[in-house]
Design a protein around this motif. Structure first.
Motif, PDB file in Angstrom:
ATOM      1  N   TYR A 262      35.122  60.322  85.353  1.00 34.84           N
ATOM      2  CA  TYR A 262      35.496  61.319  84.349  1.00 34.84           C
ATOM      3  C   TYR A 262      36.979  61.654  84.250  1.00 34.84           C
ATOM      4  CZ  TYR A 262      30.477  62.024  84.266  1.00 34.84           C
ATOM      5  OH  TYR A 262      29.128  61.826  84.165  1.00 34.84           O
TER       6      TYR A 262
ATOM      7  N   HIS B  22      39.529  60.085  83.306  1.00 32.14           N
ATOM      8  CA  HIS B  22      40.193  59.511  82.132  1.00 32.14           C
ATOM      9  C   HIS B  22      39.909  60.250  80.839  1.00 32.14           C
ATOM     10  CE1 HIS B  22      36.381  57.733  80.853  1.00 32.14           C
ATOM     11  NE2 HIS B  22      36.177  57.560  82.152  1.00 32.14           N
ATOM     12  N   LEU B  23      38.959  61.189  80.865  1.00 35.46           N
ATOM     13  CA  LEU B  23      38.654  61.916  79.633  1.00 35.46           C
ATOM     14  C   LEU B  23      39.841  62.760  79.165  1.00 35.46           C
ATOM     15  CD1 LEU B  23      34.957  63.012  80.245  1.00 35.46           C
ATOM     16  CD2 LEU B  23      35.829  61.004  79.027  1.00 35.46           C
ATOM     17  N   LYS B  24      40.753  63.058  80.066  1.00 33.48           N
ATOM     18  CA  LYS B  24      41.977  63.776  79.694  1.00 33.48           C
ATOM     19  C   LYS B  24      43.077  62.826  79.241  1.00 33.48           C
ATOM     20  CE  LYS B  24      43.138  67.556  81.948  1.00 33.48           C
ATOM     21  NZ  LYS B  24      43.511  68.466  83.056  1.00 33.48           N
TER      22      LYS B  24
ATOM     23  N   ARG C 191      42.822  59.962  76.918  1.00 29.29           N
ATOM     24  CA  ARG C 191      42.169  59.088  75.945  1.00 29.29           C
ATOM     25  C   ARG C 191      43.118  58.079  75.308  1.00 29.29           C
ATOM     26  NH1 ARG C 191      37.021  61.767  73.961  1.00 29.29           N
ATOM     27  NH2 ARG C 191      36.778  63.455  75.457  1.00 29.29           N
TER      28      ARG C 191
ATOM     29  N   LEU D 295      38.399  69.443  83.948  1.00 27.74           N
ATOM     30  CA  LEU D 295      38.204  69.220  82.517  1.00 27.74           C
ATOM     31  C   LEU D 295      38.215  70.506  81.700  1.00 27.74           C
ATOM     32  CD1 LEU D 295      35.407  66.480  82.662  1.00 27.74           C
ATOM     33  CD2 LEU D 295      37.862  66.149  82.270  1.00 27.74           C
TER      34      LEU D 295
ATOM     35  N   GLU E 232      35.861  72.628  81.199  1.00 24.76           N
ATOM     36  CA  GLU E 232      34.627  72.787  80.419  1.00 24.76           C
ATOM     37  C   GLU E 232      33.968  74.109  80.820  1.00 24.76           C
ATOM     38  OE1 GLU E 232      32.700  70.323  78.542  1.00 24.76           O
ATOM     39  OE2 GLU E 232      34.265  68.801  78.557  1.00 24.76           O
TER      40      GLU E 232
END
Length: 109
Positions: free
Chosen positions: A19, A21-23, A25, A83, A85
């Motif tokens: 996860y 790499h979700l920051k 993109r 993240l 979230e």
């Protein structure tokens, strides 16, 4: 206790590998995959001994249950702090139900 500590560390690396790499993109996918595989290598170096050591105390079903609960706990922290979230009430209810499953897995019937 060594098993749980190793599983915690292993899940920290695997959650990061999946996860982080979700920051980022904008980073090329092939780079993300390569970096994630390198992070996951550390995870395997921790998970395999965790399960080997744990197999002397727990059966395979119990080891998997521990791994899943640890994985969820690590993920909640990662998603909330890294993240950013939000943690919603329905997520917590779902996790409580999973923890309830731990009771049934470990209960001597």
């Amino acid at each position: 206790m060594r098993t749980i500590l190793l599983l915690f560390l292993s899940n920290l690396f695997m959650t990061t590998a999946w996860y982080w790499h979700l920051k980022y993109r904008e980073t090329d996918l092939w780079k993300v995959i390569l970096i994630s595989w390198l992070i996951a290598l550390v995870e395997y170096c921790l998970a395999v001994p965790a399960n080997r050591i744990g197999s002397y105390q727990f059966n395979a079903f119990q080891l998997k249950t521990i791994q899943e609960v640890v994985s969820l706990a690590v993920f909640v922290g990662f998603a909330a702090f890294y993240l950013k979230e939000p943690i919603r009430w329905n997520y917590l209810v779902g996790f409580v139900l999973i923890v309830l499953a731990v009771f049934f897995i470990f209960k001597k019937w």
